[in-house]
Motif scaffolding. Structure first.
Motif, PDB file in Angstrom:
ATOM      1  N   ALA A  74      18.170 -11.758 -22.664  1.00  0.00           N
ATOM      2  CA  ALA A  74      19.797 -10.951 -22.716  1.00  0.00           C
ATOM      3  C   ALA A  74      20.039 -11.794 -21.458  1.00  0.00           C
ATOM      4  CB  ALA A  74      18.573  -9.846 -21.666  1.00  0.00           C
ATOM      5  N   LEU A  83      29.356  -8.456 -20.370  1.00  0.00           N
ATOM      6  CA  LEU A  83      28.079  -8.056 -21.642  1.00  0.00           C
ATOM      7  C   LEU A  83      29.219  -8.481 -22.453  1.00  0.00           C
ATOM      8  CD1 LEU A  83      28.530  -4.880 -19.525  1.00  0.00           C
ATOM      9  CD2 LEU A  83      26.227  -6.768 -19.234  1.00  0.00           C
ATOM     10  N   GLN A  87      25.428  -4.404 -25.358  1.00  0.00           N
ATOM     11  CA  GLN A  87      24.943  -4.324 -23.765  1.00  0.00           C
ATOM     12  C   GLN A  87      26.011  -2.382 -22.718  1.00  0.00           C
ATOM     13  OE1 GLN A  87      25.663  -8.073 -22.066  1.00  0.00           O
ATOM     14  NE2 GLN A  87      23.394  -8.785 -22.029  1.00  0.00           N
ATOM     15  N   PHE A  90      25.167   0.409 -23.593  1.00  0.00           N
ATOM     16  CA  PHE A  90      24.131   0.569 -24.060  1.00  0.00           C
ATOM     17  C   PHE A  90      24.709   1.113 -22.149  1.00  0.00           C
ATOM     18  CE2 PHE A  90      20.033  -0.163 -25.103  1.00  0.00           C
ATOM     19  CZ  PHE A  90      20.092  -0.378 -25.925  1.00  0.00           C
ATOM     20  N   ARG A  91      25.479   1.099 -21.368  1.00  0.00           N
ATOM     21  CA  ARG A  91      25.669   1.499 -20.530  1.00  0.00           C
ATOM     22  C   ARG A  91      26.628   2.479 -20.230  1.00  0.00           C
ATOM     23  NH1 ARG A  91      30.521  -0.788 -15.673  1.00  0.00           N
ATOM     24  NH2 ARG A  91      29.047   0.689 -13.229  1.00  0.00           N
ATOM     25  N   ALA A  92      27.627   2.268 -21.176  1.00  0.00           N
ATOM     26  CA  ALA A  92      28.580   3.673 -21.304  1.00  0.00           C
ATOM     27  C   ALA A  92      28.014   5.045 -21.668  1.00  0.00           C
ATOM     28  CB  ALA A  92      29.748   3.310 -22.834  1.00  0.00           C
ATOM     29  N   THR A 102      14.192  -2.187 -21.211  1.00  0.00           N
ATOM     30  CA  THR A 102      16.121  -2.201 -21.441  1.00  0.00           C
ATOM     31  C   THR A 102      16.842  -4.438 -21.393  1.00  0.00           C
ATOM     32  OG1 THR A 102      16.863  -0.965 -19.682  1.00  0.00           O
ATOM     33  CG2 THR A 102      18.358  -2.397 -20.258  1.00  0.00           C
ATOM     34  N   PRO A 103      16.068  -4.765 -20.871  1.00  0.00           N
ATOM     35  CA  PRO A 103      16.470  -6.368 -21.933  1.00  0.00           C
ATOM     36  C   PRO A 103      16.014  -6.339 -23.510  1.00  0.00           C
ATOM     37  CG  PRO A 103      16.280  -7.081 -19.768  1.00  0.00           C
ATOM     38  CD  PRO A 103      15.652  -5.161 -20.436  1.00  0.00           C
ATOM     39  N   VAL A 106      17.060  -3.699 -26.012  1.00  0.00           N
ATOM     40  CA  VAL A 106      18.952  -4.411 -26.075  1.00  0.00           C
ATOM     41  C   VAL A 106      19.045  -6.171 -27.180  1.00  0.00           C
ATOM     42  CG1 VAL A 106      21.276  -6.197 -24.840  1.00  0.00           C
ATOM     43  CG2 VAL A 106      20.434  -3.701 -23.923  1.00  0.00           C
TER      44      VAL A 106
END
Lengths: 164, 783
Positions: A74, A83, A87, A90-92, A102-103, A106
């Motif tokens: 990641a 990003l 990535q 995932f934030r949005a 998460t890593p 992703v």
């Protein structure tokens, strides 16, 4: 045993115990701690990285097996301070809470989209079956992967070259 | 425009997504340089006398620095029960087993090595010899079994109310009475990050020096108290630092024996020590959740009016009484849920068994109450042949805005349960679902449709015995225009960094990305209640808002001096984060500049008048294959009213996660022991951890009734999902096969259980041969 491998674009050579797992090599020898260890049985996927562009569980790869190959974690998915579209998605979509899975999630998603750039929801769920998350109920993770598929295929987002 | 109520993306995410979180095992700190690694040797048997522990071979293994057994722990007292007075205090847990082991997984010895691989190797060489004792595995056998602590003369750890005092006339006048014993099975919290610790002592340790310990937790201040108590030292000598925490779900409150032992090893060896447990250890040695056997009795009229309800609880506390032993007190508090039953009573007994201790798990006692009453309502509805939605409507408390006190002493702040139910039914398309179900039933389809409902009310942000629920926050504005918030809450995925910054930004006009939120360092934040019981926003968030407002008043005084104006004539402009004299836009001073000569910082404590009671309704839709017994969750439609939302994006995330965990308990998860007390679900290969393929996307309907108990109008949202989803999914599975004569299937509603229930319904077993797993059922017409 001597190993030579490329990790996030950097050449590495080391002398390691034959039994050293790739995830422990990344974490303890290289200080790359994004990949986590969440189980003992290759079930949870928190340690997922890309090996030559394909997602693997680095708890089930010996470091010596990765010798001569390219590993992406990641940390190496996007240049420092930026990003990767996965990535960013995932934030949005709020696809992470405690962040432990998460890593790996992703990287699994990145591997999935490399193989199938336009997955359905069902295909996303099947593709992530080997990656466990206790926080999100998978709802927003699935949204994030579908969103990333959209942005990556249309190029709507300035796409960072992933090191695949 | 207000930032509150908007979907602000999390400020914490970029780090998590790239370098990953910095969890305890990731912490790099010079104080931990040269740390040794601790590996625990655990009991392989459920109940035994320890005849000997031979560590000589382990001591000779490569890399071994030391090996310790219980005999080495001189001067370390046993861990006292978490709630003195409520729990039998003769049932204390030694940090390492001394003479007796009481569950598989109990720590027996510690191997300390240079590197972690060596610890696993050397642990294999520790040779412990056990004389087996008969184990108590099933909680129903506990009261009659020999006491696990002989000195206590009982296996009862705690009791609440007295079933012998139940009103014999409780069900008088009922036309229909249904009673049933049901399981709220033991589950594993299983946060993705297992337990861990890192410990270092200061140079002056001989002079009683200080301990710095990095421990994943839900409230560093509580963790500090337990660690200090285990080591027998003053809490002021302990500094707890909380790294990122990879999920907790109630199971990381306080500290466990292993945490104290790692600190002890560091002191004993005079060098820092670290520990990170394996998943197999986590599955047997982190506390488990739920583990109640409930006998529910419900009675009423055939028109659907419930007249009386009784709940009798047997709580499995595991081998050592921890928070699990007092969980029934919360269950009892919420006995009637959202219903206006004219008569209700409850009692509970918490017993010891030779199994992993039971603690808090997302919801902690309240999901068990909801599961009981929601199953009872469905059993009653099935018995009188009425739609379960209609039975609920008939018995829900009418909407209220003034606090409502229940017969069990809970003070519900506000509620509108019928509207929540109606919204959920409308969002699900309830009538269409029933029509589809009728069609499949008429066709005799192999795959049948089940629709399950759950109405719930829960308690969040309850106060401590010390008084009213409260939390502190410190807000400081810096001369460079940034701000820092210190909070007594302790996020582990909830997103406090973002939301606390939103709350301060709203008052101070400082952008969210210039606000740093800190927590979990007891030197920095000596007081705090941590994060649990869905308390954080309504108390910790409210404290941030209050501190920000108080800081602004302090700043106003300073600005008045600066601008030579009357404070009352100053206007604070959020957009520019500056005070301006009304009518004179040129006379202005930025908030940040007011921090240049003297620190601009305020600490404030917010106190709530009481706990809040979020509520909602869940609708689950399942398909059940009547040939294989396999149930598949097709839809989850939920209304979860937690008052005003500060960040809907994050509130939805809390609901999603809770729904998934709740659903997983209903149809998948269960910690299983064999008859000898051996755990059979010690890995993620054996424990059915929910995967992405086993749940659908969730359908969330909005409802937000503000509470008056805090200025944000917020109630808790963290546990709602687990409370509503579990009975909704279970009810749906039963509903799918109810036309075939099935009235109840215990959780998890595995294919085996569904299949067996279908077989038994088709050919009822002869009298006296009822399968115990199906529970006992009795219904009768009283008149």
């Amino acid at each position: 045993m001597k190993v030579r491998l490329t990790v996030n674009g950097q050449d590495r050579s080391d002398d390691v115990e034959p039994r050293l797992l790739l995830v422990h090599y990344l974490r303890q020898h290289l200080g790359l701690r994004a990949a986590n260890v969440g189980c003992d049985t290759t079930s949870c996927g928190a340690c997922t990285v890309l090996l030559n562009g394909k997602s693997v569980k680095s708890c089930t790869v010996l470091t010596v097996q990765a010798s001569g190959q390219e590993v992406t974690t990641a940390e190496g998915l996007a240049p420092e301070g930026d990003l990767h579209p996965v990535q960013r998605a995932f934030r949005a979509e709020h696809g992470l809470q405690c962040g432990f899975c998460t890593p790996g999630m992703v990287m699994a998603a990145t591997g999935l989209l490399a193989e199938n750039p336009h997955p359905t929801e069902e295909e996303v769920r099947a593709g992530l079956e080997g990656n466990f998350c206790r926080c999100t109920g998978y709802h927003n993770i699935v949204r994030a992967v579908l969103t990333a598929a959209g942005t990556m295929s249309t190029g709507a987002t300035t796409s960072t070259e992933s090191a695949q | 425009m207000s930032i509150l109520g908007t979907r602000v993306l999390r400020t914490e995410d970029p780090g998590f997504l790239t370098r990953g979180g910095v969890y305890t095992d990731d912490v790099e700190d010079e104080r931990l340089a040269g740390a040794c690694h601790v590996f625990f040797v655990r009991s392989p048997v459920a109940h035994a006398v320890i005849r000997s522990v031979d560590v000589s071979a382990a001591r000779e293994a490569p890399g071994v620095i030391a090996v310790f057994t219980g005999a080495d722990l001189t001067g370390l007292p046993a861990l006292p029960p978490p709630v003195p007075g409520m729990i039998n205090d003769l049932m204390n847990q030694p940090l390492l087993a001394r003479d007796v082991v009481r569950f598989v997984g109990e720590p027996v010895a510690m191997v300390v090595t240079q590197d972690p691989y060596q610890g696993e190797d050397a642990a294999e060489l520790v040779d412990a010899d056990y004389d087996l004792l008969p184990p108590v595995v099933d909680m129903s056998a506990a009261t009659a079994a020999d006491p696990i602590f002989p000195d206590a003369h009982t296996n009862v750890a705690a009791s609440f109310g007295d079933a012998d005092q139940f009103d014999p006339a409780l069900f008088d006048g009922c036309e229909t009475i249904v009673t049933r014993t049901i399981e709220n099975q033991r589950v594993a919290p299983a946060p993705m990050e297992t337990r861990a610790a890192a410990a270092a002592w200061g140079e002056d340790k001989d002079a009683g020096g200080r301990l710095t310990a990095w421990i994943p937790n839900q409230g560093a201040q509580g963790t500090r108290a337990v660690v200090a108590s285990m080591l027998g030292i003053d809490p002021a000598s302990v500094r707890i630092i909380t790294p990122d925490v990879g999920g907790a779900f109630g199971a990381k409150f306080g500290a466990d024996p292993e945490h104290g032992l790692v600190c002890w090893v560091a002191r004993q060896l005079g060098r820092p020590a670290r520990w990170a447990e394996t998943r197999a250890e986590n599955m047997v040695a982190m506390t488990h959740g739920r583990a109640q056997r409930q006998t529910i009795t419900i009675g009423g009229r055939r028109d659907g009016t419930v007249l009386a309800y009784r709940l009798e609880i047997l709580q499995d506390s595991g081998a050592y009484p921890k928070f699990g032993a007092i969980l029934p007190s919360l269950t009892i508090l919420m006995t009637p849920g959202p219903y206006s039953f004219p008569r209700a009573e409850a009692a509970a007994v918490s017993v010891l068994t030779n199994t992993t201790p039971v603690g808090a798990y997302r919801g902690a006692g309240r999901p068990e109450a909801t599961a009981a009453v929601e199953r009872a309502i469905d059993l009653f509805a099935a018995e009188i042949g009425m739609d379960p939605a209609d039975v609920r409507r008939k018995n829900l408390l009418p909407a209220f805005t003034e606090p409502h006190t229940t017969a069990f002493g809970a003070v519900y702040d506000s509620g509108d349960y019928t509207t929540a139910l109606d919204k959920a039914l409308a969002a699900a398309g309830y009538q269409d679902l029933r029509d589809e179900q009728a069609k499949r039933r008429a066709n005799g389809d192999v795959v049948q449709l089940g629709i399950g409902l759950a109405s719930y009310v829960e308690i969040t942000g309850s106060g401590s015995e010390a008084g009213r629920p409260q939390e502190n926050a410190t807000v400081e504005v810096h001369p460079d225009g940034s701000a820092t918030i210190l909070t007594g809450t302790s996020p582990h995925g909830q997103g406090h960094s973002t939301v606390w910054a939103m709350l301060a930004s709203e008052e101070l006009g400082i952008p969210v990305d210039k606000i740093t939120v800190k927590w979990g360092d007891t030197d920095l934040i000596p007081q705090g209640g941590g994060t649990g019981g869905s308390r954080s926003l309504q108390q910790g968030g409210a404290a941030v808002q209050q501190a920000s407002q108080e800081l602004l008043e302090e700043a106003r005084q300073r600005a008045a001096g600066e601008l030579e104006a009357n404070p009352a004539d100053l206007v604070f402009d959020i957009g520019s984060s500056a005070f301006t004299v009304a009518g004179d836009p040129d006379a202005s001073v930025p908030l940040a500049r007011l921090a240049e000569t003297e620190r601009l910082v305020v600490r404030s404590v917010f106190s709530a008048p009481g706990a809040t009671f979020p509520f909602g309704a869940h609708v689950a839709v399942v398909e059940v294959d009547t040939e294989t017994g396999k149930a598949v969750l097709r839809r989850m439609v939920t209304v979860d009213d937690a008052g005003t939302l500060v960040n809907p994006l994050l509130a939805e995330g809390q609901r999603h996660g809770g729904i998934a965990q709740g659903a997983a308990q209903a149809f998948l998860e269960e910690v299983v022991y064999d008859a000898d007390g051996n755990p059979l679900t010690t890995t993620f290969a054996d424990y059915p951890f929910l995967s992405a393929t086993e749940v659908p996307s969730f359908e969330l309907a909005d409802m937000a009734t503000p509470t008056t108990y805090n200025p944000l109008g917020a109630k808790g949202i963290g546990e709602a999902g687990t409370i509503g989803a579990t009975p909704a999914v279970q009810n749906a599975v039963v509903d799918a096969v109810s036309h075939l004569g099935v009235r109840h299937i215990d959780m998890p509603t595995s294919p085996q259980r569904v299949w067996r229930a279908l077989r038994e319904a088709a050919a009822p077993p002869a009298a006296g041969t009822a399968a115990p797993a199906a529970g006992t059922s009795e219904s009768r017409d009283a008149q």
